[in-house]
Motif scaffolding. Structure first.
Motif, PDB file in Angstrom:
ATOM      1  N   LEU A  64       1.032  -1.083  -0.405  1.00  0.00           N
ATOM      2  CA  LEU A  64       0.101   0.135  -0.474  1.00  0.00           C
ATOM      3  C   LEU A  64       0.843   1.079  -0.119  1.00  0.00           C
ATOM      4  CD1 LEU A  64      -2.712   1.475   0.201  1.00  0.00           C
ATOM      5  CD2 LEU A  64      -2.227   0.819   2.621  1.00  0.00           C
ATOM      6  N   VAL A  65       0.412   2.284  -0.895  1.00  0.00           N
ATOM      7  CA  VAL A  65       1.168   4.062  -0.298  1.00  0.00           C
ATOM      8  C   VAL A  65      -0.181   4.297  -0.304  1.00  0.00           C
ATOM      9  CG1 VAL A  65       1.353   3.257  -3.538  1.00  0.00           C
ATOM     10  CG2 VAL A  65       2.703   5.255  -1.581  1.00  0.00           C
ATOM     11  N   ILE A  66       0.639   5.554   0.851  1.00  0.00           N
ATOM     12  CA  ILE A  66      -0.446   6.091   1.332  1.00  0.00           C
ATOM     13  C   ILE A  66       0.028   7.688   0.846  1.00  0.00           C
ATOM     14  CG2 ILE A  66      -1.377   7.626   3.438  1.00  0.00           C
ATOM     15  CD1 ILE A  66      -0.593   4.753   4.719  1.00  0.00           C
ATOM     16  N   LEU A  67      -0.891   8.681   0.303  1.00  0.00           N
ATOM     17  CA  LEU A  67      -0.345  10.087  -0.839  1.00  0.00           C
ATOM     18  C   LEU A  67      -1.170  11.288  -0.197  1.00  0.00           C
ATOM     19  CD1 LEU A  67      -0.351   9.353  -4.540  1.00  0.00           C
ATOM     20  CD2 LEU A  67       1.328   8.158  -3.342  1.00  0.00           C
ATOM     21  N   SER A  68       0.489  11.694   0.462  1.00  0.00           N
ATOM     22  CA  SER A  68      -0.458  13.229   1.105  1.00  0.00           C
ATOM     23  C   SER A  68      -0.555  14.391   0.426  1.00  0.00           C
ATOM     24  CB  SER A  68       0.036  12.531   2.786  1.00  0.00           C
ATOM     25  OG  SER A  68      -0.081  12.491   3.086  1.00  0.00           O
ATOM     26  N   HIS A  69      -1.538  16.019   0.229  1.00  0.00           N
ATOM     27  CA  HIS A  69      -1.568  16.112  -0.477  1.00  0.00           C
ATOM     28  C   HIS A  69      -0.706  17.778  -0.224  1.00  0.00           C
ATOM     29  CE1 HIS A  69      -4.355  17.760   0.982  1.00  0.00           C
ATOM     30  NE2 HIS A  69      -5.284  17.530   0.778  1.00  0.00           N
ATOM     31  N   GLY A  70      -0.675  18.436  -0.988  1.00  0.00           N
ATOM     32  CA  GLY A  70      -0.055  20.089  -0.062  1.00  0.00           C
ATOM     33  C   GLY A  70      -0.949  20.565   0.580  1.00  0.00           C
ATOM     34  N   LEU A  71      -0.541  21.792   0.896  1.00  0.00           N
ATOM     35  CA  LEU A  71      -1.534  22.818   1.195  1.00  0.00           C
ATOM     36  C   LEU A  71      -2.491  23.742   0.402  1.00  0.00           C
ATOM     37  CD1 LEU A  71      -1.980  25.345   3.529  1.00  0.00           C
ATOM     38  CD2 LEU A  71      -0.623  26.384   2.489  1.00  0.00           C
ATOM     39  N   GLU A  72      -4.182  23.065   0.477  1.00  0.00           N
ATOM     40  CA  GLU A  72      -5.244  23.315   0.106  1.00  0.00           C
ATOM     41  C   GLU A  72      -5.181  22.885  -1.510  1.00  0.00           C
ATOM     42  OE1 GLU A  72      -8.048  25.328   0.332  1.00  0.00           O
ATOM     43  OE2 GLU A  72      -6.927  24.936   1.807  1.00  0.00           O
ATOM     44  N   GLY A  73      -4.696  21.305  -1.068  1.00  0.00           N
ATOM     45  CA  GLY A  73      -4.399  20.586  -2.234  1.00  0.00           C
ATOM     46  C   GLY A  73      -5.761  19.478  -1.679  1.00  0.00           C
ATOM     47  N   ASN A  74      -5.733  18.328  -3.041  1.00  0.00           N
ATOM     48  CA  ASN A  74      -6.631  17.327  -2.521  1.00  0.00           C
ATOM     49  C   ASN A  74      -6.434  16.336  -3.380  1.00  0.00           C
ATOM     50  OD1 ASN A  74      -7.650  17.532  -5.870  1.00  0.00           O
ATOM     51  ND2 ASN A  74      -8.341  19.010  -4.886  1.00  0.00           N
ATOM     52  N   SER A  75      -6.587  15.587  -3.348  1.00  0.00           N
ATOM     53  CA  SER A  75      -6.222  13.761  -3.966  1.00  0.00           C
ATOM     54  C   SER A  75      -6.013  14.025  -5.451  1.00  0.00           C
ATOM     55  CB  SER A  75      -7.242  12.225  -4.252  1.00  0.00           C
ATOM     56  OG  SER A  75      -8.321  13.039  -4.177  1.00  0.00           O
ATOM     57  N   HIS A  76      -7.436  15.172  -5.643  1.00  0.00           N
ATOM     58  CA  HIS A  76      -7.171  14.643  -6.980  1.00  0.00           C
ATOM     59  C   HIS A  76      -6.365  15.894  -8.249  1.00  0.00           C
ATOM     60  CE1 HIS A  76     -10.772  12.709  -6.947  1.00  0.00           C
ATOM     61  NE2 HIS A  76     -10.715  12.815  -8.365  1.00  0.00           N
ATOM     62  N   ARG A  77      -5.555  16.426  -7.356  1.00  0.00           N
ATOM     63  CA  ARG A  77      -4.146  17.769  -7.811  1.00  0.00           C
ATOM     64  C   ARG A  77      -3.923  16.489  -9.050  1.00  0.00           C
ATOM     65  NH1 ARG A  77      -3.877  22.579  -6.151  1.00  0.00           N
ATOM     66  NH2 ARG A  77      -5.500  23.294  -5.267  1.00  0.00           N
TER      67      ARG A  77
END
Length: 321
Positions: A64-77
């Motif tokens: 499993l890979v867990i992805l964390s976005h940046g400030l005011e980002g989201n999973s759809h960036r």
């Protein structure tokens, strides 16, 4: 900073793409990546929730890979979907989680998210373990990179976590806030404050005893915002206290798992303290500082093909497996 301070990196910018601002802006505007996420809601112990977008692996024993976005980002960036696609194509199961209030649905509590809010990332890790994943790798971008590094230094980190990578990590939050307060970075600061205003307005409507929008449009810097909102809503004395307690540079000596940090030298968001490996840094740290790459960029002209950052992250993960 001398050449001896820098770690070798294989990244080479595309022709005409060496500028840090171009590297930061072009992929967010021009890159098109779309993956068939399946959304799930994770209810939290404090009464709030997280929205997680998932790409199920085809094989039962997949990592499993867990992805964390940046400030005011989201999973759809684009940077999130590109990383998700690259790992999924290689047989990995993917969780691309959204910070509280960032998944298209505002969260329930007065608080939202911040650079040190690793309890939410830990909740996503626990979900993965409950679902039976034995090998978990973390990937974070910018603020999500800071959270990733902080998590990899936790003394009680779950043994299933094998390591992680952070791209464009603001290791020194105070210095990065000062960097983004400079006139040359006004375009970014205005965008962040505009996006955050929507959430502050919602909090002010639902929790008027705690949050007010009065004077918001006079704010110009993260120091203004963090003093007014982040610190009081999340238990910090002020912006300086928040930055000091949540900067991941302070935990580089305590990393529990192999950790790759990749910070481009021409990143317009990062300050000098984000490029120098501390003398007491853990042997678990691999610190790369490519001369080019911008902020979460690392592009060449074939924008919709896997980026160098995506290949670098998966190669590091596969080496650990």
């Amino acid at each position: 900073m001398t050449h001896d301070d820098l770690e070798y990196s294989s990244y080479v910018a595309g022709l005409g793409l060496s500028n840090g601002h171009l590297q930061s802006i072009v992929p967010s505007v021009m890159r098109r990546v779309s993956v068939p996420y399946q959304r799930q809601r994770l209810e939290l112990d404090d009464g709030d929730f997280l929205l997680i977008d998932e790409l199920p692996a085809k094989q039962d024993e997949a990592p499993l890979v867990i992805l964390s976005h940046g400030l005011e980002g989201n999973s759809h960036r684009a940077y999130m979907q590109g990383m998700a696609r690259h790992f999924h194509d290689a047989g990995w199961h993917v969780y691309a989680w959204n910070f509280r209030s960032c998944g298209g649905e505002l969260n329930r509590l007065p608080r939202f998210y911040h650079s040190g809010a690793i309890e939410d990332l830990r909740a996503v890790i626990r979900l993965g373990i409950e679902r039976g994943f034995q090998r978990i790798f973390l990937v974070g971008f910018s603020m999500g990179g800071n959270q990733t590094v902080l998590t990899l230094a936790e003394p009680d980190l779950e043994p299933e976590v094998i390591g992680g990578v952070g791209f464009s990590v603001p290791l020194d939050l105070a210095a990065c806030a000062e960097q983004l307060a400079k006139p040359a970075q006004t375009i970014y600061m205005r965008r962040f404050l505009k996006d955050l205003r929507v959430k502050v307005a919602d909090k002010a409507e639902h929790f008027p005893q705690l949050v007010s929008l009065d004077g918001y449009d006079q704010m110009r810097t993260f120091e203004d915002f963090d003093n007014r909102y982040t610190a009081p809503l999340h238990g910090f004395h002020d912006a300086q206290d928040y930055w000091q307690r949540c900067s991941s540079r302070a935990v580089l000596s305590r990393l529990q798992r192999p950790t790759l940090v990749v910070n481009a030298l021409n990143d317009p968001f990062l300050a000098d303290g984000c490029y120098i490996r501390p003398s007491d840094a853990s042997a678990q740290l691999l610190f790369e500082t490519p001369p080019r790459g911008g902020h979460c960029g690392f592009i060449r002209w074939r924008l919709n093909q896997p980026l160098w950052s995506e290949k670098r992250a998966r190669a590091f993960a596969q080496a650990l497996i």
